[in-house]
Write an enzyme that holds these catalytic residues in place. Structure first.
Site, PDB file in Angstrom:
ATOM      1  N   HIS A  17     -11.191  -2.772   3.131  1.00 40.68           N
ATOM      2  CA  HIS A  17     -11.101  -2.486   4.572  1.00 40.68           C
ATOM      3  C   HIS A  17     -11.867  -1.230   4.984  1.00 40.68           C
ATOM      4  O   HIS A  17     -11.879  -0.889   6.160  1.00 40.68           O
ATOM      5  CB  HIS A  17      -9.626  -2.344   4.943  1.00 40.68           C
ATOM      6  CG  HIS A  17      -8.998  -1.174   4.243  1.00 40.68           C
ATOM      7  ND1 HIS A  17      -8.748  -1.170   2.887  1.00 40.68           N
ATOM      8  CD2 HIS A  17      -8.613   0.039   4.694  1.00 40.68           C
ATOM      9  CE1 HIS A  17      -8.241  -0.011   2.540  1.00 40.68           C
ATOM     10  NE2 HIS A  17      -8.139   0.744   3.619  1.00 40.68           N
ATOM     11  N   ASP A  18     -12.463  -0.531   4.014  1.00 37.53           N
ATOM     12  CA  ASP A  18     -13.225   0.684   4.345  1.00 37.53           C
ATOM     13  C   ASP A  18     -14.729   0.483   4.240  1.00 37.53           C
ATOM     14  O   ASP A  18     -15.495   1.424   4.466  1.00 37.53           O
ATOM     15  CB  ASP A  18     -12.858   1.814   3.370  1.00 37.53           C
ATOM     16  CG  ASP A  18     -11.441   2.333   3.566  1.00 37.53           C
ATOM     17  OD1 ASP A  18     -10.926   2.266   4.693  1.00 37.53           O
ATOM     18  OD2 ASP A  18     -10.853   2.827   2.579  1.00 37.53           O
ATOM     19  N   ASP A  76      -2.959   4.810  -2.399  1.00 38.24           N
ATOM     20  CA  ASP A  76      -4.019   5.391  -1.579  1.00 38.24           C
ATOM     21  C   ASP A  76      -4.440   6.774  -2.105  1.00 38.24           C
ATOM     22  O   ASP A  76      -3.583   7.603  -2.429  1.00 38.24           O
ATOM     23  CB  ASP A  76      -3.481   5.529  -0.147  1.00 38.24           C
ATOM     24  CG  ASP A  76      -4.555   5.811   0.876  1.00 38.24           C
ATOM     25  OD1 ASP A  76      -5.473   4.992   1.002  1.00 38.24           O
ATOM     26  OD2 ASP A  76      -4.468   6.856   1.567  1.00 38.24           O
ATOM     27  N   ASP A 103       0.863  -1.175   0.000  1.00 36.47           N
ATOM     28  CA  ASP A 103       0.000   0.000   0.000  1.00 36.47           C
ATOM     29  C   ASP A 103       0.905   1.233   0.000  1.00 36.47           C
ATOM     30  O   ASP A 103       1.806   1.341   0.830  1.00 36.47           O
ATOM     31  CB  ASP A 103      -0.859  -0.016   1.274  1.00 36.47           C
ATOM     32  CG  ASP A 103      -2.252   0.518   1.029  1.00 36.47           C
ATOM     33  OD1 ASP A 103      -2.361   1.637   0.501  1.00 36.47           O
ATOM     34  OD2 ASP A 103      -3.214  -0.176   1.387  1.00 36.47           O
ATOM     35  N   GLU A 156      -6.377   3.932  -5.785  1.00 29.88           N
ATOM     36  CA  GLU A 156      -7.659   4.191  -5.137  1.00 29.88           C
ATOM     37  C   GLU A 156      -8.036   5.618  -5.514  1.00 29.88           C
ATOM     38  O   GLU A 156      -7.314   6.565  -5.191  1.00 29.88           O
ATOM     39  CB  GLU A 156      -7.558   4.064  -3.625  1.00 29.88           C
ATOM     40  CG  GLU A 156      -8.928   4.216  -2.969  1.00 29.88           C
ATOM     41  CD  GLU A 156      -8.881   4.737  -1.549  1.00 29.88           C
ATOM     42  OE1 GLU A 156      -9.796   4.439  -0.778  1.00 29.88           O
ATOM     43  OE2 GLU A 156      -7.924   5.472  -1.203  1.00 29.88           O
TER      44      GLU A 156
HETATM   45  O1  ISL Z   1     -13.682   5.036   3.605  1.00 30.78           O
HETATM   46  C1  ISL Z   1     -14.194   5.994   3.121  1.00 30.78           C
HETATM   47  C2  ISL Z   1     -15.523   6.258   3.449  1.00 30.78           C
HETATM   48  O2  ISL Z   1     -15.698   5.684   4.672  1.00 30.78           O
HETATM   49  C3  ISL Z   1     -13.502   6.847   2.189  1.00 30.78           C
HETATM   50  O3  ISL Z   1     -13.897   8.156   2.236  1.00 30.78           O
HETATM   51  C4  ISL Z   1     -12.032   6.746   2.478  1.00 30.78           C
HETATM   52  O4  ISL Z   1     -11.671   7.577   3.513  1.00 30.78           O
HETATM   53  C5  ISL Z   1     -11.303   7.102   1.238  1.00 30.78           C
HETATM   54  O5  ISL Z   1     -11.674   6.144   0.314  1.00 30.78           O
HETATM   55  C6  ISL Z   1      -9.819   7.053   1.422  1.00 30.78           C
HETATM   56  O6  ISL Z   1      -9.404   5.818   1.916  1.00 30.78           O
HETATM   57  C7  ISL Z   1      -8.047   5.576   2.042  1.00 30.78           C
HETATM   58  O7  ISL Z   1      -7.331   6.627   2.653  1.00 30.78           O
HETATM   59  C8  ISL Z   1      -7.645   6.903   4.016  1.00 30.78           C
HETATM   60  C9  ISL Z   1      -7.668   5.640   4.881  1.00 30.78           C
HETATM   61  O8  ISL Z   1      -8.239   5.949   6.122  1.00 30.78           O
HETATM   62  C10 ISL Z   1      -8.426   4.528   4.226  1.00 30.78           C
HETATM   63  O9  ISL Z   1      -8.360   3.366   5.006  1.00 30.78           O
HETATM   64  C11 ISL Z   1      -7.842   4.326   2.867  1.00 30.78           C
HETATM   65  O10 ISL Z   1      -8.389   3.228   2.188  1.00 30.78           O
HETATM   66  C12 ISL Z   1      -6.600   7.831   4.503  1.00 30.78           C
HETATM   67  O11 ISL Z   1      -5.320   7.323   4.221  1.00 30.78           O
END
Ligand code: ISL
Ligand code: CA
Length: 510
Positions: free
Chosen positions: A313-314, A191, A96, A244
């Site tokens: 994971h989100d 990310d 990541d 992402e």
């Molecule tokens: O998860 C979301 C909604 O709940 C998204 O808004 C998310 O925050 C966004 O997709 C970004 O996600 C990524 O970056 C974030 C991290 O917290 C997430 O786990 C990651 O997947 C910040 O680094």
């Protein structure tokens, strides 16, 4: 990457995947011990959510050292061992890459508090904040006394944004990428990669969701950075990237992963994850299968090759989210598996999805560790939401659903279905290289074809996400190749939550 189209990716969230030393936290040795099982499942690549050194404010998405392993997961030797052993099983490891922001404990940020330091311009330090708001709720600027000013953070205050206007930043990132690629990793999941470049820090149009986004969403500067990273680093290795990308439409996504532009290989888009919600994810509405299918089909038609996913994971678990009738949970997860593995693109399976894991039972805010959920809860209370309503929102949407330890004893016939479908992808080139053609979407039924050309075999996939049998006539020459119910004879209707792959009878040979 060589043969990228043939790869299937499995996402590991290391903290809750496999714990080798019984301290309650998953770790690298735990992953090593599971490699054989993963190889048997048939996957080709594992993507690890962050295992770098981190104060763990956002579960590792706040990195304080990109070239060290966090002690909770093990050591760099463990990491090297994982890469080597995975390779023995024919599995590549994808890391990541979180480069929109660092942790506020990163050496660069700590040093940047001194206005005369060369790191000062690695971040956005200003005397006054603008009106931008953060992804996690609240203002996107925090004051730091030592730094003598405000700094920008599009996520938590513990995650200050890097400023790519300083050429030093991109050089640092290139070195980090080389460090990992030289270790033999297979690529990066990048990310929030489409927001790394900020055009200006002007005030944004006021919005309930994100004020300021028009100044940093998929800007030309981001495209420039991605091209540079490809040219100077990625193109020198056999690897791939998946970005992402938040708030992208098909046009933006297409621009980011068009093969001839030399930026990303594929992206994670979110539109299909938004069909059961309004105002990003915080207000849930009833899941509507037809809408879901239409969005998926639109993306299939628009993008030549893209990442396919139903969980990460989100997100809440797909088994709890996209299967409205709990009586058909196991059937529904199999139908979803068929869709994931027969659409055109690279399938990503999230840990536990292959055994049909559902959301976890949560009783109160005390059970929640997700920083995002805590912020949103506080915000909801502040604007007058009663406790029960604020809790209801969190309970349905919290990222903790995906992050709790997986129950590997769960449902083995779901696993069997995954194995079968993965095997078909290896045996039938049409499932990989074949074109996509929408046949119909109605009443919770989604039918599409995969075909190489008019003369060769055609696979017709029918996915039902409804509790009642649904009549469907695939045409004279179609026989069942595979049904998630295990049946061989078709009687003119799909059973509740059934997935069927039909094949031209002349060409089926079975
Ligand atoms: O998860 C979301 C909604 O709940 C998204 O808004 C998310 O925050 C966004 O997709 C970004 O996600 C990524 O970056 C974030 C991290 O917290 C997430 O786990 C990651 O997947 C910040 O680094
Ligand atoms: Ca452990």
């Amino acid at each position: 990457m060589t043969d990228l189209e043939r790869k299937i990716v499995y996402q590991i969230y290391p903290m809750s995947f496999a714990d080798s030393n019984g301290d309650g936290i998953g770790d690298l040795q735990g992953i090593i011990a599971e490699l054989e099982r993963l190889a048997r499942l048939g996957i080709d690549i594992i993507w690890l959510s962050p295992v770098y050194k981190s104060p763990w404010f956002d579960n590792g998405y706040d990195i304080s050292d990109y070239c060290q392993i966090d002690p909770r997961f093990g050591t760099m030797e463990d990491m090297d061992e994982l890469i080597a052993k995975a390779r023995e099983f024919g599995i590549g490891v994808v890391m990541d890459l979180v480069i929109n922001h660092t942790s506020d404990q990163h050496e660069w940020f700590i040093k940047s508090k001194d206005p005369s330091s060369k790191y000062r311009n690695y971040y956005f330090w200003r005397e006054q904040p603008n009106n931008w708001t953060s992804f996690f709720g609240g203002p996107a600027w925090s004051y730091d006394k030592e730094g003598g000013g405000y700094y920008l953070h599009l996520f938590a205050p513990q995650q200050p944004d890097l400023d790519y206007h300083d050429p030093g930043v991109i050089d640092e990132i290139k070195n980090i990428m080389k460090f990992w690629l030289d270790k033999g990793i297979a690529g990066f999941r990048c990310d929030v990669i489409n927001i790394i470049w900020k055009d200006s820090l002007d005030n944004g149009r006021r919005s309930l969701i994100l004020t300021g986004i028009e100044h940093y969403l998929s800007r030309e500067g981001t495209h420039g950075i991605l091209k540079e990273l490809r040219r100077d680093v990625l193109s020198k290795y056999d690897c791939f990237t998946v970005g992402e990308t938040v708030f992208v439409d098909t046009q933006m996504a297409g621009d980011l992963c068009a093969p001839d532009r030399g930026e990303l290989d594929m992206v994670f888009s979110f539109e299909h994850m938004e069909v059961d919600q309004i105002l990003v994810k915080w207000f849930k509405i009833r899941f509507r299968p037809n809408k879901f299918f239409h969005v998926i089909s639109k993306w299939q038609k628009a993008i030549g090759w893209n990442a396919l996913y139903l969980e990460n994971h989100d997100q809440p678990r797909s088994a709890s989210r996209f299967i409205r009738d709990a009586d058909f949970r196991s059937e529904g997860t199999k139908a979803l598996a068929m869709m994931l593995l027969t659409l055109r693109g690279t399938p990503f399976i999230y840990q536990g999805q292959e055994v049909g894991t559902g959301n976890r039972e949560l009783k109160s805010m005390q059970d929640i560790r997700d920083v995002e959920s805590h912020n949103i809860y506080a915000l909801a209370r502040k604007i007058g939401f009663p406790k029960w309503l604020a809790w209801r929102i969190i309970k349905r949407t919290t990222r903790d659903h995906a992050r709790s330890p997986v129950d590997w004893q769960n449902d083995t016939d779901v696993l069997e279905t995954y194995r079968d479908l993965i095997r078909f992808r290896k045996e039938l080139p049409v499932l990989i290289y074949g074109k996509y053609n929408e046949v119909l979407i109605r009443g919770g039924l989604f039918v599409y074809d995969r075909f190489l050309d008019e003369k060769s075999i055609r696979i017709r996939v029918a996915i039902s996400l409804g509790s009642k049998p649904v009549r469907y006539d695939p045409g004279m020459a179609m026989a069942i190749f595979y049904s998630t119910y295990g049946r061989k004879e078709y009687d003119g209707a799909l059973k509740p939550y059934e997935g069927i792959m039909f094949i031209d009878e002349q060409s089926s040979g079975r």
